[in-house]
Scaffold this active site. Sequence first.
Site, PDB file in Angstrom:
ATOM      1  N   SER B 337       0.842  -1.199   0.000  1.00  0.00           N
ATOM      2  CA  SER B 337       0.000   0.000   0.000  1.00  0.00           C
ATOM      3  C   SER B 337       0.877   1.248   0.000  1.00  0.00           C
ATOM      4  CB  SER B 337      -0.921  -0.022   1.225  1.00  0.00           C
ATOM      5  OG  SER B 337      -1.583   1.206   1.362  1.00  0.00           O
ATOM      6  N   TRP B 340       2.353   1.770  -3.361  1.00  0.00           N
ATOM      7  CA  TRP B 340       1.339   2.255  -4.302  1.00  0.00           C
ATOM      8  C   TRP B 340       1.169   3.770  -4.162  1.00  0.00           C
ATOM      9  CZ3 TRP B 340      -3.455   4.685  -3.752  1.00  0.00           C
ATOM     10  CH2 TRP B 340      -4.232   4.744  -4.911  1.00  0.00           C
ATOM     11  N   HIS B 341       1.242   4.242  -2.907  1.00  0.00           N
ATOM     12  CA  HIS B 341       1.086   5.683  -2.693  1.00  0.00           C
ATOM     13  C   HIS B 341       2.264   6.485  -3.242  1.00  0.00           C
ATOM     14  CE1 HIS B 341      -2.076   4.577   0.277  1.00  0.00           C
ATOM     15  NE2 HIS B 341      -2.584   5.726  -0.126  1.00  0.00           N
ATOM     16  N   GLY B 342       3.447   5.886  -3.209  1.00  0.00           N
ATOM     17  CA  GLY B 342       4.602   6.618  -3.721  1.00  0.00           C
ATOM     18  C   GLY B 342       5.829   5.737  -3.669  1.00  0.00           C
TER      19      GLY B 342
END
Lengths: 348, 491, 84
Positions: B337, B340-342
């Site tokens: 996760s 995925w955000h950065g």
Amino acid sequence: MEKSIHINRPFGKVGLWACLGLLLFIGAAEAVVHIKPVQAQLLAPGTANMSRSFDIQLDRLNARVEQGERIDCIFIGSSRVLHGVDPNAIRKAYSNITGSDFKCQNFGVLGMGMKGSAETAGLLAKLYHPRLIIIGTGFMDIGVGLPDNAIAESPIVRYNSGDFNFDGWITSSSLAFRDYLAEISYLAIDNAHTQNDFLLYNSTKPDGFLPLNGHKADNLQNWNNLNAHNKIKTVFTRSVKKILALKKENTQILFIEMPLRTSTFKAVPHAGGYRRVFEDGINSVLQNSGSQMWLTQDLNIVPESGWYESNHMNVDGAETFSTWVGEQLGQAVKDGSLILPEGSQTNP
Amino acid sequence: MSITSLAFAGFVLAVLMLYYVLPGKSQKFLLLAASYIFYISWDWRFAITLALVTVFNFFFSRSLRQLRSQETAPSAGGRSKKGKRLLWLGILINLAALLFFKQSGFFLHGFQALLSRLGFPNQIGILEILLPVGMSFYILQAISFLVDTYQNQIPATVNFMDLALYLAYFPKLLSGPIERAGSFLPKLSERVVVDNQRITESITRILIGLVRKIVIADVLAARIPANFFSSPSTFSSIELIFWWIAYIISLYNDFAGYTSIARGVSGLFGIELSPNFDNPFFSTSITELWNHWHMSLSQWLRNYVYMPLSRYMLRFNQSGRYLPNIIVPALVTMVLSGLWHGESWNFVLWGALMGIWIAAERIRTVYRPAGENLANLPPWHPRRIFSWAGFLIVIFLIAIPFKFDIANSIVFWRSLVTNWFPPPSLLGWRLPLIAFIPAIFIDWIQFGKHDELIFIRWKPIVQSVLLALCVLLIFLAFHAEPPQQFIYQGF
Amino acid sequence: MELKEIKDKLKTFICKELLNNPTYPLQDEEPLITSGLMDSFSLAQIGVFTEIQFNVYIPDSDLTVDAMNTVNQMAARIQKDLPA
């Protein structure tokens, strides 16, 4: 048909009532802020152009016009005008010579250059129809002043120069909205320094003059970053032309050089050269325009004791300078070298 | 065009009018065309990437389906080795595409450094690649489509147009919600009558979204000091706490506002989108918070990462108390996760800390007294207090690397403990504090009745007042221009 | 397999493994997750238990709070896919 729409009447009652409520609320707010004691409690209305100095000047001018005063002349420029032009002194000197009254408004705005002055002149000519607009300028105004672009792009200026936009319309029409703009900018301030600056202009007098008292030590070193250029800028000449175009609106235009303290002017490297560039630039535009540029730097009008610091006059200097301006105006009008139109009603 | 712009409002109105005069068969085509026009308004190259992803996944899913139908349904859901390998290949290709765009900046700069070290001139300009907006969202949905195809969750009638619209549908294209293929695709072909009720609900969602975005999120975001994230050491503890809370409230209302507008707009087209937020700040644990915050992502991660991994491990050791069974799935899910955000180390740290905390909460649940239910305990009970304390730990410790890089995270944590002086300047707090009022009001009311649209169940006169207030606030917040420092230079 | 048998097996597993209390009087219609008795992560265990015990594979996407909140719901879902 996979997806279809089906609206049963009645529908949208809540929305209708909300519109009605909104109109009522806006009407009520507008009525409340028009009550004098209420308005007195509020900050001077804003115009969303990022310059508090500009907003205060517009408010002062508005207040005088609303009281039924007829403004003959608006003196536009930077802080050199704000602190250096005393409309009372101009009035006295003028009437001493001509015997007639001459009411002037100072519209000096912190940091404003020629571009901002041109936009401001256009707005004020349209709203207040003065007989004379004086632009106080100098060789340091050749570049674009700090608030110039914000003023040029502000909704109210665009709206009044014929570029219709909703924000400009509502700023022009609603005092409540202008009050909101002022209050919200004040609320958004996050440091004491900015807050002081924001409130500084509150002491501007009703005629737009903000006198400075005494002297402040200044450092000539600062002048190494002089905001001057050795070439005239197109934005400058374009702005001067824009101002000259206002003559069509039955307004006379006059340019007056706002001097620097003589000792400073002599000490600053290349100041003479910069000034010649400025002089040549503005004269080339003014040629055959019927408008004049009064140069003051070499006249030593204001003695050394009349300066707050190197380029802002104190209250004594402002009186001396403004008296000179009033006398010159009176003379020029008397001998016919400056023709002032009769002018229409000042009230918009 | 931005979703809060007047241009977008005009675009939606135009598409809506066409949508309801066109025969049902053409409606999907119209939506697809509108979605691509919307995407092209951002950048035409983005649309090409999306189209390529769509074509690839369509043909890939056909092979997957063919392979599946050739095999007789074996027991345990008929999972076969060959099909599974193909599925994995499809997932990896999608992820590789995303990584290519997401990481290209990262890799290219390394590549550039290498080139310049070898003496080549700087030619990186021609290699610069932009991450198409929304790609992080539609790639997850493409994966969902492949997995759901493999698990026979997709109706056989789904065609290319359906898939293309599922990936491109403009209300959710930029930032979700991330819809599950199996549940979204049937909605496209459902017969729906958009009646008074639906219109009211949709408009209410749009309004709540606008208030969240414009009145709360944008006003707060504009007030957060410019150097807050880059030099936290210049702030005192109290200021750090205040601005961090302001940031979280802004982030939440920004995203929840966007989702609310997206769902409202989609509702006008008769297509329901999944909720993304459910008053997360009333959660009593972080596990619960993740079930209420960016729910569509949490569910995607749960469906396609946590559950398969958890089940895979449980098959080796069935005990729910076996620590690796608890820790590994939570850790892997949250680190993914984070990535995925950065694609930077602070997100890895954030994910790892979050995963460890969730595992810790799970361990506590697994070993708690039999049948105890935290929700039934009074709020002042030590266990409830512990869970609140945990909330603070997560917000001020674990969540920090979400926005600060690792070095600044450490500075933040240290300053939080040591920088009690000087006392904060409260001047800048006035506007944020005002913006907190509607923020708390909306969530409080919604949570109180567990009803996102509670406002339309109020008396019509109250609704009218509220509606007028919303319009007024949105208008005023649009004009909450702060004064700019440079104008106020004084003398 | 009888529905009752499925339910009994489920209840025994849930009480012993998930609720930590073999003597808990679990009811067929008692909400398990929404009441906070167990968390949604436990559904993975239910999934694997179902695979091994009943040879029924429930896809991850079906292991949701909405669909698996009570013993009745679970048993019905298992019976649907039970090999003949």
